[in-house]
Design a protein around this motif. Sequence first.
Motif, PDB file in Angstrom:
ATOM      1  N   PHE A 197       0.834  -1.198   0.000  1.00 43.07           N
ATOM      2  CA  PHE A 197       0.000   0.000   0.000  1.00 43.07           C
ATOM      3  C   PHE A 197       0.873   1.253   0.000  1.00 43.07           C
ATOM      4  O   PHE A 197       0.652   2.181  -0.782  1.00 43.07           O
ATOM      5  N   ALA A 246       2.684   1.611  -3.404  1.00 43.15           N
ATOM      6  CA  ALA A 246       1.816   2.134  -4.456  1.00 43.15           C
ATOM      7  C   ALA A 246       1.562   3.623  -4.269  1.00 43.15           C
ATOM      8  O   ALA A 246       1.511   4.389  -5.239  1.00 43.15           O
ATOM      9  N   ASN A 247       1.414   4.056  -3.027  1.00 44.70           N
ATOM     10  CA  ASN A 247       1.180   5.467  -2.745  1.00 44.70           C
ATOM     11  C   ASN A 247       2.361   6.314  -3.197  1.00 44.70           C
ATOM     12  O   ASN A 247       2.183   7.365  -3.837  1.00 44.70           O
ATOM     13  N   HIS A 282      -0.600   1.409 -10.083  1.00 41.84           N
ATOM     14  CA  HIS A 282      -1.925   0.818 -10.249  1.00 41.84           C
ATOM     15  C   HIS A 282      -1.882  -0.701 -10.073  1.00 41.84           C
ATOM     16  O   HIS A 282      -2.744  -1.289  -9.395  1.00 41.84           O
ATOM     17  N   ALA A 314      -1.466  -1.430  -6.391  1.00 43.09           N
ATOM     18  CA  ALA A 314      -2.700  -1.164  -5.656  1.00 43.09           C
ATOM     19  C   ALA A 314      -3.721  -2.272  -5.877  1.00 43.09           C
ATOM     20  O   ALA A 314      -4.423  -2.693  -4.952  1.00 43.09           O
ATOM     21  N   HIS A 354      -3.068  -5.199  -3.719  1.00 39.87           N
ATOM     22  CA  HIS A 354      -3.415  -4.980  -2.310  1.00 39.87           C
ATOM     23  C   HIS A 354      -4.914  -5.061  -2.087  1.00 39.87           C
ATOM     24  O   HIS A 354      -5.378  -5.569  -1.068  1.00 39.87           O
ATOM     25  N   PHE A 384      -8.222   3.008  -3.447  1.00 39.66           N
ATOM     26  CA  PHE A 384      -6.874   3.337  -3.901  1.00 39.66           C
ATOM     27  C   PHE A 384      -6.650   2.818  -5.316  1.00 39.66           C
ATOM     28  O   PHE A 384      -5.919   3.430  -6.094  1.00 39.66           O
ATOM     29  N   THR A 394      -5.295   5.271  -8.248  1.00 35.45           N
ATOM     30  CA  THR A 394      -4.143   4.997  -9.120  1.00 35.45           C
ATOM     31  C   THR A 394      -4.575   4.851 -10.578  1.00 35.45           C
ATOM     32  O   THR A 394      -3.812   5.199 -11.492  1.00 35.45           O
TER      33      THR A 394
END
Length: 497
Positions: A365, A368-369, A395, A398, A401, A406, A410
């Motif tokens: 997470f 990806a952020n 993407h 995300a 996850h 999210f 993305t």
Amino acid sequence: MSVAASLEISYAAMPAEAQRAFRLCSLISAYDFDPAPACALLDRDPATTQRLLEDLVDANMLQTAVSDDGVGRYHYHDLLRLHAGDLAAADPEQPQAQGRLADWLLDTTVSAADTAYPGRLRALEIEPSPQSRFASADDARTWLDREAQLLIAFSKQAATDPLRRHYAWKLVDQARIHYRTRLDVTTYLELVTVGAEAAMLEDEARAEAFLRTLRADVLGVLGRMEEAWAESDRAWSLLDTSGWPQGLAFASIVDGHRHRVADSGREAEVAYAHALKILGDVEGTEGLRSWAHQALGIACTEQGRFEEGRRHHLQAVELSEVQGSATPLELSTLAAAERALGLLDSAGERLESALAQATRNRSPFAEANALEELSLLALVRGDHASALELAERAHLTARAHGDVRFVASTACSYAAALEATGNHRDAAETYEYAVRLSHTHVASFTETRARIGLAQALHAEGDTAAARVHARRGRQLAAEHGFAPLRREADRVLGQL
């Protein structure tokens, strides 16, 4: 000769200690295991345990495997596990062995969480034994990752046994912060549900309230808002008489998150500020205060109050550094505010640090952020090729996850990168996907952003009528929720149509 008969002959040929190890190790509720839980089950020292496990391997009663991090592990063939399980069920030592395993698992989980996440909030303070200490946060996170299957399976099993049920909520209470960003969202929801129900049956009101608050948070992430608010109400009914200020502050922050994504940024800010008021400057609450400031920073940034947002993010980072270091998510959200202010070099440095830390911590997470923010930063800098590559990675990470909101965010960033590279058709399709996800799962900021982006992509494709519909809806959402920067962007797009 039948398979069962063959297994019984092999079992009977082993020494008594090896037979005992074969029976009891089947109580380890994971596909494979290393010697540590076997030591606890068998109540033997590491050298003896290792010898017994190797004896079982030599007798073809266990098989060996090597984990991704190079640690040797053991597992049963399916038929052998069934046979060993039947023998263990008839073993009068089974309850004591299960108790030893449960004590070891809880003690080691507490130690790992203490080492990796100092200052975390939990319903019950437990002091780990000296022998379970970890040398570093990385070692602790590695252990929590490696034993996730065992911890989850054991918690579910313990929750069904009145004699072991207290282990279920205690394990979830201790490990929840690690698995929130590691597990897919559905699995995490199952885990906190097990913990909450076990705490309720054990009449542990504080733990039940805490775990129901976590459950409400995840339900909100999944867009199941009515269930989320109902669960939140149940948690508040327990917290109001708990005398636990940190629990009240935690629940207030979680409520703020739901307000921010679903209906009112202003109500979200009130909830976050309320949490900070509850906590004051009490020592030991730095983690919660950091979280509240980070949430306020996100809300301010979404509404276009970038300087105020950056101040809150800096306070979050400062508070986290009291406990060790800022988290990757804190660095990424601070970078978002700095990008909006034009502080691109500072934003870039923070994001590179966030990505390195998230990768090292194996947190999909957070990874990806950071990747998404790096993509948006590359767009501002005009590096469209890098923006596209980073957005695609964000993407895909995300999606693995499973946080659907999210995933939508993305997807929106990936569409923006596609649009910047001139791929208007694919951009429009990706924006449409982001609109569907964010609308279904109640993510207002992402839906607003996606509709405005979709209007631009449709306009570039020559579909002005459809573009106007989405631009107007995007402007309406921006006005309703106070997303000032997006409202200005919607006005700009409408001016072109």
